[in-house]
Design an enzyme around this catalytic site. Structure first.
Site, PDB file in Angstrom:
ATOM      1  N   GLU A  45      13.164 -21.778 -15.224  1.00  0.00           N
ATOM      2  CA  GLU A  45      12.910 -20.365 -14.885  1.00  0.00           C
ATOM      3  C   GLU A  45      14.158 -19.517 -15.121  1.00  0.00           C
ATOM      4  OE1 GLU A  45      10.526 -18.557 -14.563  1.00  0.00           O
ATOM      5  OE2 GLU A  45      11.295 -16.777 -13.556  1.00  0.00           O
TER       6      GLU A  45
ATOM      7  N   GLU B  76      14.443 -13.780 -21.759  1.00  0.00           N
ATOM      8  CA  GLU B  76      13.544 -12.623 -21.776  1.00  0.00           C
ATOM      9  C   GLU B  76      14.279 -11.305 -21.844  1.00  0.00           C
ATOM     10  OE1 GLU B  76      11.096 -13.532 -18.101  1.00  0.00           O
ATOM     11  OE2 GLU B  76       9.657 -12.563 -19.406  1.00  0.00           O
TER      12      GLU B  76
ATOM     13  N   CYS C 108       0.849  -1.197   0.000  1.00  0.00           N
ATOM     14  CA  CYS C 108       0.000   0.000   0.000  1.00  0.00           C
ATOM     15  C   CYS C 108       0.884   1.247   0.000  1.00  0.00           C
ATOM     16  CB  CYS C 108      -0.882   0.002   1.241  1.00  0.00           C
ATOM     17  SG  CYS C 108      -1.790  -1.519   1.428  1.00  0.00           S
TER      18      CYS C 108
ATOM     19  N   TRP D 219      -3.479  -2.039  -1.491  1.00  0.00           N
ATOM     20  CA  TRP D 219      -3.233  -3.244  -2.302  1.00  0.00           C
ATOM     21  C   TRP D 219      -3.752  -4.382  -1.426  1.00  0.00           C
ATOM     22  CZ3 TRP D 219      -1.033  -4.125  -7.120  1.00  0.00           C
ATOM     23  CH2 TRP D 219      -0.722  -5.450  -7.412  1.00  0.00           C
TER      24      TRP D 219
ATOM     25  N   ASN E 214      -0.038   0.414   6.249  1.00  0.00           N
ATOM     26  CA  ASN E 214       0.567  -0.478   5.258  1.00  0.00           C
ATOM     27  C   ASN E 214       1.250  -1.584   6.041  1.00  0.00           C
ATOM     28  OD1 ASN E 214       1.737  -1.680   3.063  1.00  0.00           O
ATOM     29  ND2 ASN E 214       3.434  -0.216   2.927  1.00  0.00           N
ATOM     30  N   GLY E 215       0.974  -2.848   5.654  1.00  0.00           N
ATOM     31  CA  GLY E 215       1.596  -3.978   6.352  1.00  0.00           C
ATOM     32  C   GLY E 215       0.518  -4.989   6.729  1.00  0.00           C
TER      33      GLY E 215
ATOM     34  N   LYS F  24      14.317 -16.334 -17.683  1.00  0.00           N
ATOM     35  CA  LYS F  24      14.788 -14.994 -17.270  1.00  0.00           C
ATOM     36  C   LYS F  24      15.863 -14.504 -18.237  1.00  0.00           C
ATOM     37  CE  LYS F  24      12.246 -13.821 -15.160  1.00  0.00           C
ATOM     38  NZ  LYS F  24      11.232 -14.789 -15.057  1.00  0.00           N
TER      39      LYS F  24
ATOM     40  N   HIS G 147      20.744 -37.873 -23.223  1.00  0.00           N
ATOM     41  CA  HIS G 147      19.789 -38.417 -24.211  1.00  0.00           C
ATOM     42  C   HIS G 147      19.685 -37.507 -25.419  1.00  0.00           C
ATOM     43  CE1 HIS G 147      18.638 -41.554 -21.429  1.00  0.00           C
ATOM     44  NE2 HIS G 147      18.595 -40.636 -20.480  1.00  0.00           N
TER      45      HIS G 147
ATOM     46  N   ARG H  39       3.240   1.549  -7.144  1.00  0.00           N
ATOM     47  CA  ARG H  39       3.241   0.432  -6.184  1.00  0.00           C
ATOM     48  C   ARG H  39       2.006  -0.441  -6.373  1.00  0.00           C
ATOM     49  NH1 ARG H  39       6.445   2.124  -1.496  1.00  0.00           N
ATOM     50  NH2 ARG H  39       5.174   0.874  -0.109  1.00  0.00           N
TER      51      ARG H  39
ATOM     52  N   LYS I  45       3.631  -7.134 -19.845  1.00  0.00           N
ATOM     53  CA  LYS I  45       3.567  -7.601 -18.457  1.00  0.00           C
ATOM     54  C   LYS I  45       2.385  -8.532 -18.254  1.00  0.00           C
ATOM     55  CE  LYS I  45       4.829  -8.119 -14.290  1.00  0.00           C
ATOM     56  NZ  LYS I  45       5.930  -9.081 -14.068  1.00  0.00           N
TER      57      LYS I  45
HETATM   58  C1  AGP Z   1       7.588 -14.003 -16.683  1.00  0.00           C
HETATM   59  O1  AGP Z   1       8.910 -13.532 -16.510  1.00  0.00           O
HETATM   60  C2  AGP Z   1       7.070 -13.706 -18.047  1.00  0.00           C
HETATM   61  N1  AGP Z   1       6.989 -12.300 -18.224  1.00  0.00           N
HETATM   62  C3  AGP Z   1       5.815 -14.450 -18.457  1.00  0.00           C
HETATM   63  O2  AGP Z   1       6.237 -15.754 -18.750  1.00  0.00           O
HETATM   64  C4  AGP Z   1       4.675 -14.557 -17.427  1.00  0.00           C
HETATM   65  O3  AGP Z   1       5.072 -15.359 -16.357  1.00  0.00           O
HETATM   66  C5  AGP Z   1       3.476 -15.236 -18.105  1.00  0.00           C
HETATM   67  O4  AGP Z   1       3.037 -14.400 -19.137  1.00  0.00           O
HETATM   68  C6  AGP Z   1       2.319 -15.513 -17.130  1.00  0.00           C
HETATM   69  O5  AGP Z   1       1.847 -14.301 -16.610  1.00  0.00           O
HETATM   70  P1  AGP Z   1       0.880 -14.339 -15.325  1.00  0.00           P
HETATM   71  O6  AGP Z   1       1.688 -14.912 -14.196  1.00  0.00           O
HETATM   72  O7  AGP Z   1       0.485 -12.915 -15.098  1.00  0.00           O
HETATM   73  O8  AGP Z   1      -0.288 -15.230 -15.658  1.00  0.00           O
END
Ligand code: AGP
Length: 602
Positions: free
Chosen positions: A478, A485, A2, A75, A99-100, A482, A501, A27, A597
């Protein structure tokens, strides 16, 4: 997280508060409100959704003369985003913003309700204003009543309180959540970060945990457990954008550093000494459930894969994982005793949302693990557990992934509890490991500097393999995502045991292998997989608590007693490595090309 603003002085307050809250929009929030006291005149305005809605509500109001004022962007962590749950919360004659998370709010609420206090909201925050008025009504002076109130709060809080009984005073307290005090002559500001008061206050004091006090007649009286104390002010920075990033270069960098703090919030009130408590799930939620299916995309899919190991190992319940865009068109076989879990940081991912609707049409019970309350996926689900990561601005997800994984770990223990498939001893050792997680997420200067230096060696080559076993395989996926991306270099996550394999045919000095080598899980197995690669001249970067002499590069992590603690520590290493490589390549870390995003289209 928040946002909080406060102001005491002669200036017009509505604009100061609304402009301040506007600066905190980054935020994230789902509702907002302000309260102003001028002499005997109390004004309060609240609105859900965007700040524009609050501006619209207050357009005909302007404050006049000296007064006290507080504002808040919420939030949601306890209770849906509604006007009733929006801050400021009102007692009979006082307002509070916070906030918290007040960990012991249920007990405080029951105590107050037994004394006849009526609560309007579902929030933990409302207990603060009722406690204050309880003590004041019992005869305490306002500051004494505030001090006594604060002494009863457990958990994290940054809070401001104003009251009709002290129309020239703002009361404040800080523990665990950020808050600062801004000074401009006799006028005093409060905020949860720099940006709202840049250009207004000239000097600033950043409150420390356990500090509280009040401001009156331009004078701040600061206290801690040892009584009143002096403090020194510092000059306030003037750069808003870097302030929003709290001085970090990128939101992603800031969010990696925030992981330790937000993880504490994610666990607060849920990870207790002897058990896991999830208020979001009604009694008997799992009574008819004999299997779990998790569905997600991207990074959220990786936390789902990690969770599958935990559900089967800890809760002894079958769990499988689906990529949402595949699930939607595969004509899946679904049974009604399967809990359908969706994971989503945004709560708006189209494929995940459609998959959820499919499962609901098939009659499955649904649970979402999400970072945004009131999002489409949350609203569509039978129940939701919020990750409490606060808004995540970096397109490449970091703290959302960390908190998703923690919530899923908690859930696996919770299922074991309610189904009696986990021993007390195991539960205790898992909880102990959870409590070590925030520390494992702390980014040290040494580690970050090491990864900065190392990153210069990984700017070319014909690709990366991130390899791991068990829960470190999803982490390898993951880590590879990262890197892809934000650096635009090719990387693959792979089960370490699978390299022989086929993929090992790629091994040569230009193939970079990032090997996740935890000591607590299959170490000898992963070690031999990496030796196979090293024997073929692959360039190895080993991440491990144990030195590995065949590694070309080596990032030493802490020895831990639990794989999940190692998981989180290695997660930070892969996040920072991707960040530093991206920076060296001159890419836009926060807004990588071709990405959004929230993927709200197929
Ligand atoms: C994560 O780094 C990516 N930007 C992307 O894979 C993301 O995780 C995916 O689009 C799912 O988004 P969500 O968690 O908002 O559903």
């Amino acid at each position: 997280m928040c946002g909080i603003v406060g102001y005491i002085g002669p200036k017009e307050k509505k604009e100061i508060l609304l402009d301040g809250l506007q600066e905190l929009e980054y935020r994230g929030y789902d509702s907002a409100g302000i309260a102003i006291i001028e002499g005997s005149n109390l004004h309060q305005f609240k609105a859900i959704g965007k700040l524009e809605n609050l501006r619209e509500k207050t357009k005909n109001y302007h404050s006049e003369g000296f007064g006290i004022s507080i504002g808040h962007t919420r939030w949601a962590t306890h209770g849906k985003p509604t006007e009733l749950n929006a801050h400021p919360h009102l007692g009979q004659y006082s307002y509070v913003v916070h906030n918290g998370i007040i960990e012991n709010y249920q007990a405080l609420k029951e105590e107050l309700q037994s004394e006849g206090v009526d609560f309007l909201s579902q929030t933990d925050t409302e207990t603060i204003v009722h406690l204050f008025e309880k003590y004041h009504n019992e005869g305490m002076e306002p500051f004494e009543a505030f001090k006594t109130t604060v002494s009863r709060l457990e958990g994290a809080y940054a809070t401001l309180l104003i009251s009709e009984v002290a129309p020239d005073t703002i009361f404040f307290a800080k523990n665990g959540s950020p808050m600062l005090i801004g000074f401009d002559g006799n006028e005093v500001y409060f905020a949860s970060s720099d940006t709202p008061i840049i250009g207004k206050a000239k000097e600033v004091y950043y409150l420390e945990d356990g500090e509280y006090g009040y401001v009156q007649a331009g004078e701040v009286h600061l206290f801690d457990k040892n009584g009143e104390k002096s403090f020194s002010k510092q000059t306030l920075s003037a750069d808003k954008i870097s302030a929003q990033k709290d001085g970090y270069r990128f939101f992603m960098e800031k969010e990696i550093y925030e992981q330790s703090y937000v993880m504490t919030e994610t666990m607060m009130g849920r990870v207790l000494d002897e058990h896991i408590k999830l208020d979001e799930l009604e009694e008997g939620f799992f009574d008819t459930i004999n299997a779990i299916k998790i569905c997600a995309c991207g990074t959220s899919y990786h936390s789902a894969l990690t969770a599958a190991y935990l559900f089967e190992r800890l809760a002894k319940i079958r769990c499988d994982v689906e990529i949402a865009s595949e699930f939607r068109y595969k004509e899946p076989l679904l049974t009604k005793d399967t809990l359908f879990i969706t994971i989503s940081q945004s709560g708006e991912t189209a494929d995940t949302l459609e998959a959820l609707k499919m499962a609901k049409r098939a009659g499955l019970k649904s649970l979402s693990i999400c970072n945004v309350d009131n999002s489409s996926i949350v609203r569509e689900s039978d129940a939701a557990i919020l990750t409490r990561a606060g808004i995540e601005k970096g397109v490449a997800s970091t703290k959302a992934f960390a908190t998703q994984t923690m919530v899923l770990w908690m859930l696996s223990l919770y299922v074991g509890q309610v189904k009696g498939t986990i021993t007390t001893e195991t539960l205790r050792s898992e909880i102990d490991a959870m409590r070590h997680t925030p520390k494992a997420l702390v980014v040290t200067d040494t580690l970050h500097a090491r990864l900065h230096r190392l990153s210069k060696r990984y700017l070319h080559g014909h690709g990366f393999f991130f390899i791991g076993r068990d829960i470190f395989f999803p982490l390898a996926l993951e880590g590879a995502l990262k890197l892809k991306e934000i650096s635009y270099l090719h990387a693959e996550g792979y089960p370490a045991g699978e390299m022989k394999h086929g993929p090992i045919a790629l091994a040569d000095s230009e193939l970079f292998t990032i090997a996740l080598m935890p000591k607590t899980l299959h170490y000898e197995k992963i070690k031999s997989n990496v030796e196979e690669l090293s024997a073929r001249d692959a360039t190895i970067c080993a991440i491990s608590p144990e030195p590995f002499e065949l590694a070309d590069d080596f990032i030493q992590t802490q020895h831990s007693s639990h794989p999940m603690v190692e998981f989180f520590e290695m997660m930070v290493v892969t996040q920072l490595l991707a960040l530093e490589i991206s920076v060296r390549l001159g890419n836009d870390v926060d807004m990588p090309r071709n990405l959004a995003k929230s993927v709200t289209v197929e």
